[in-house]
Motif scaffolding. Sequence first.
Motif, PDB file in Angstrom:
ATOM      1  N   THR A 243      57.658  20.078  28.495  1.00 13.38           N
ATOM      2  CA  THR A 243      57.491  20.831  29.783  1.00 13.38           C
ATOM      3  C   THR A 243      58.778  20.523  30.645  1.00 13.38           C
ATOM      4  O   THR A 243      59.371  21.006  31.334  1.00 13.38           O
ATOM      5  N   LYS A 244      59.049  19.095  30.373  1.00 11.75           N
ATOM      6  CA  LYS A 244      60.173  18.601  31.104  1.00 11.75           C
ATOM      7  C   LYS A 244      61.656  19.369  30.564  1.00 11.75           C
ATOM      8  O   LYS A 244      62.490  19.608  31.160  1.00 11.75           O
ATOM      9  N   ASN A 245      61.783  19.511  29.365  1.00  7.84           N
ATOM     10  CA  ASN A 245      62.897  19.661  28.712  1.00  7.84           C
ATOM     11  C   ASN A 245      63.002  21.191  28.886  1.00  7.84           C
ATOM     12  O   ASN A 245      64.272  21.768  29.108  1.00  7.84           O
ATOM     13  N   TYR A 246      62.102  21.906  29.182  1.00  6.58           N
ATOM     14  CA  TYR A 246      62.103  23.606  29.219  1.00  6.58           C
ATOM     15  C   TYR A 246      61.979  23.711  30.679  1.00  6.58           C
ATOM     16  O   TYR A 246      62.096  25.129  31.182  1.00  6.58           O
ATOM     17  N   GLY A 247      61.555  22.829  31.834  1.00  6.52           N
ATOM     18  CA  GLY A 247      61.616  23.233  33.016  1.00  6.52           C
ATOM     19  C   GLY A 247      60.410  24.085  33.507  1.00  6.52           C
ATOM     20  O   GLY A 247      60.435  24.925  34.247  1.00  6.52           O
ATOM     21  N   LEU A 248      59.355  23.716  32.761  1.00  5.16           N
ATOM     22  CA  LEU A 248      58.136  24.449  32.822  1.00  5.16           C
ATOM     23  C   LEU A 248      57.162  23.839  33.967  1.00  5.16           C
ATOM     24  O   LEU A 248      56.713  22.808  33.870  1.00  5.16           O
ATOM     25  N   ASP A 249      57.192  24.538  35.395  1.00  7.18           N
ATOM     26  CA  ASP A 249      56.657  23.909  36.061  1.00  7.18           C
ATOM     27  C   ASP A 249      55.687  24.868  37.083  1.00  7.18           C
ATOM     28  O   ASP A 249      55.445  24.475  38.230  1.00  7.18           O
ATOM     29  N   LYS A 250      55.645  25.984  36.713  1.00  5.99           N
ATOM     30  CA  LYS A 250      55.040  27.038  37.558  1.00  5.99           C
ATOM     31  C   LYS A 250      53.551  27.357  37.050  1.00  5.99           C
ATOM     32  O   LYS A 250      53.428  27.908  35.720  1.00  5.99           O
ATOM     33  N   LEU A 251      52.425  26.935  37.586  1.00  6.45           N
ATOM     34  CA  LEU A 251      51.169  27.243  36.970  1.00  6.45           C
ATOM     35  C   LEU A 251      50.699  28.627  37.380  1.00  6.45           C
ATOM     36  O   LEU A 251      50.742  29.213  38.403  1.00  6.45           O
ATOM     37  N   VAL A 252      50.711  29.491  36.270  1.00  3.77           N
ATOM     38  CA  VAL A 252      50.421  30.795  36.284  1.00  3.77           C
ATOM     39  C   VAL A 252      48.888  31.122  35.902  1.00  3.77           C
ATOM     40  O   VAL A 252      48.749  32.487  36.282  1.00  3.77           O
ATOM     41  N   TYR A 253      48.112  30.400  35.295  1.00  2.00           N
ATOM     42  CA  TYR A 253      46.808  30.735  34.823  1.00  2.00           C
ATOM     43  C   TYR A 253      46.181  29.491  34.720  1.00  2.00           C
ATOM     44  O   TYR A 253      46.797  28.230  34.296  1.00  2.00           O
ATOM     45  N   PHE A 254      44.855  29.380  35.063  1.00  2.00           N
ATOM     46  CA  PHE A 254      44.190  28.111  34.712  1.00  2.00           C
ATOM     47  C   PHE A 254      42.479  28.603  34.401  1.00  2.00           C
ATOM     48  O   PHE A 254      42.126  29.538  35.291  1.00  2.00           O
ATOM     49  N   GLU A 255      41.772  27.814  33.897  1.00  3.31           N
ATOM     50  CA  GLU A 255      40.302  28.168  33.661  1.00  3.31           C
ATOM     51  C   GLU A 255      39.642  26.603  33.905  1.00  3.31           C
ATOM     52  O   GLU A 255      40.302  25.737  33.580  1.00  3.31           O
ATOM     53  N   GLN A 256      38.563  26.684  34.437  1.00  3.26           N
ATOM     54  CA  GLN A 256      37.704  25.279  34.765  1.00  3.26           C
ATOM     55  C   GLN A 256      36.622  25.268  33.905  1.00  3.26           C
ATOM     56  O   GLN A 256      35.684  26.263  33.589  1.00  3.26           O
ATOM     57  N   PHE A 257      36.026  24.236  33.441  1.00  3.53           N
ATOM     58  CA  PHE A 257      35.152  23.751  32.414  1.00  3.53           C
ATOM     59  C   PHE A 257      34.433  22.662  33.093  1.00  3.53           C
ATOM     60  O   PHE A 257      34.894  21.689  33.534  1.00  3.53           O
ATOM     61  N   GLN A 258      32.946  22.604  32.879  1.00  3.00           N
ATOM     62  CA  GLN A 258      32.129  21.398  32.939  1.00  3.00           C
ATOM     63  C   GLN A 258      32.317  20.293  32.324  1.00  3.00           C
ATOM     64  O   GLN A 258      32.218  19.035  32.282  1.00  3.00           O
ATOM     65  N   TYR A 259      32.358  20.930  30.620  1.00  2.00           N
ATOM     66  CA  TYR A 259      32.254  19.836  29.618  1.00  2.00           C
ATOM     67  C   TYR A 259      33.574  19.779  28.889  1.00  2.00           C
ATOM     68  O   TYR A 259      34.355  20.854  28.663  1.00  2.00           O
ATOM     69  N   VAL A 260      34.210  18.530  28.566  1.00  2.00           N
ATOM     70  CA  VAL A 260      35.447  18.401  28.018  1.00  2.00           C
ATOM     71  C   VAL A 260      35.382  19.111  26.585  1.00  2.00           C
ATOM     72  O   VAL A 260      36.648  19.686  26.252  1.00  2.00           O
ATOM     73  N   ASN A 261      34.522  19.099  25.823  1.00  2.00           N
ATOM     74  CA  ASN A 261      34.429  20.025  24.548  1.00  2.00           C
ATOM     75  C   ASN A 261      34.632  21.409  24.694  1.00  2.00           C
ATOM     76  O   ASN A 261      35.457  21.964  23.703  1.00  2.00           O
ATOM     77  N   ASP A 262      34.068  21.752  25.572  1.00  2.00           N
ATOM     78  CA  ASP A 262      34.539  23.389  26.044  1.00  2.00           C
ATOM     79  C   ASP A 262      36.016  23.645  26.224  1.00  2.00           C
ATOM     80  O   ASP A 262      36.452  24.637  25.667  1.00  2.00           O
ATOM     81  N   ALA A 263      36.514  22.583  27.119  1.00  2.00           N
ATOM     82  CA  ALA A 263      37.889  22.790  27.422  1.00  2.00           C
ATOM     83  C   ALA A 263      38.673  22.450  26.307  1.00  2.00           C
ATOM     84  O   ALA A 263      39.877  23.395  25.916  1.00  2.00           O
ATOM     85  N   ILE A 264      38.534  21.552  25.325  1.00  2.00           N
ATOM     86  CA  ILE A 264      39.472  21.169  24.211  1.00  2.00           C
ATOM     87  C   ILE A 264      39.422  22.595  23.387  1.00  2.00           C
ATOM     88  O   ILE A 264      40.144  23.101  22.632  1.00  2.00           O
ATOM     89  N   LYS A 265      38.196  22.730  23.143  1.00  2.00           N
ATOM     90  CA  LYS A 265      38.036  24.191  22.364  1.00  2.00           C
ATOM     91  C   LYS A 265      38.720  25.429  22.765  1.00  2.00           C
ATOM     92  O   LYS A 265      39.423  26.202  22.016  1.00  2.00           O
ATOM     93  N   ARG A 266      38.663  25.608  24.175  1.00  2.00           N
ATOM     94  CA  ARG A 266      39.454  26.872  24.858  1.00  2.00           C
ATOM     95  C   ARG A 266      40.977  26.495  24.687  1.00  2.00           C
ATOM     96  O   ARG A 266      41.662  27.413  24.251  1.00  2.00           O
ATOM     97  N   GLU A 267      41.291  25.385  24.907  1.00  2.00           N
ATOM     98  CA  GLU A 267      42.737  25.295  24.852  1.00  2.00           C
ATOM     99  C   GLU A 267      43.262  25.401  23.309  1.00  2.00           C
ATOM    100  O   GLU A 267      44.260  25.748  22.993  1.00  2.00           O
TER     101      GLU A 267
END
Length: 138
Positions: free
Chosen positions: A83-107
Amino acid sequence: MRNTYKITNSETFSKNTPTFVIPCYDTESINNSFKYFKMKGNYYQFYVYILTNKKNGTLYIGMTNDLERRVFEHKAKLIEGFTKNYGLDKLVYFEQFQYVNDAIKREKQLKNWNRQWKIDLIEAENKNWNDLAEDWIY
């Protein structure tokens, strides 16, 4: 002598909200320390997010338990890497999860998608690719 106090705020909590019991020894200190106390229990939040540098630019998908902190780190270029090398600093999308396993699976799922599916996902929620963290105060 040890006392036990229930900490709740009837304006904030419903009947279904758990009451937290705090053991203490000094009633004066508990009254002074907790003028307003709000707690939602052991509820964690995890986020999967997409960063870019411009509309239809390079995409980065990540996962965190503190979206504000993580976006700040990206914007301030505090972490070495992609992200630093390519200058990626605009948040354009996010999803929220209660459980870490669900977030990892979605990622992992999103990282395996082709580019057009990712673009379609972003544009379904953020057609102009606005920085969703632009107004955040860190």
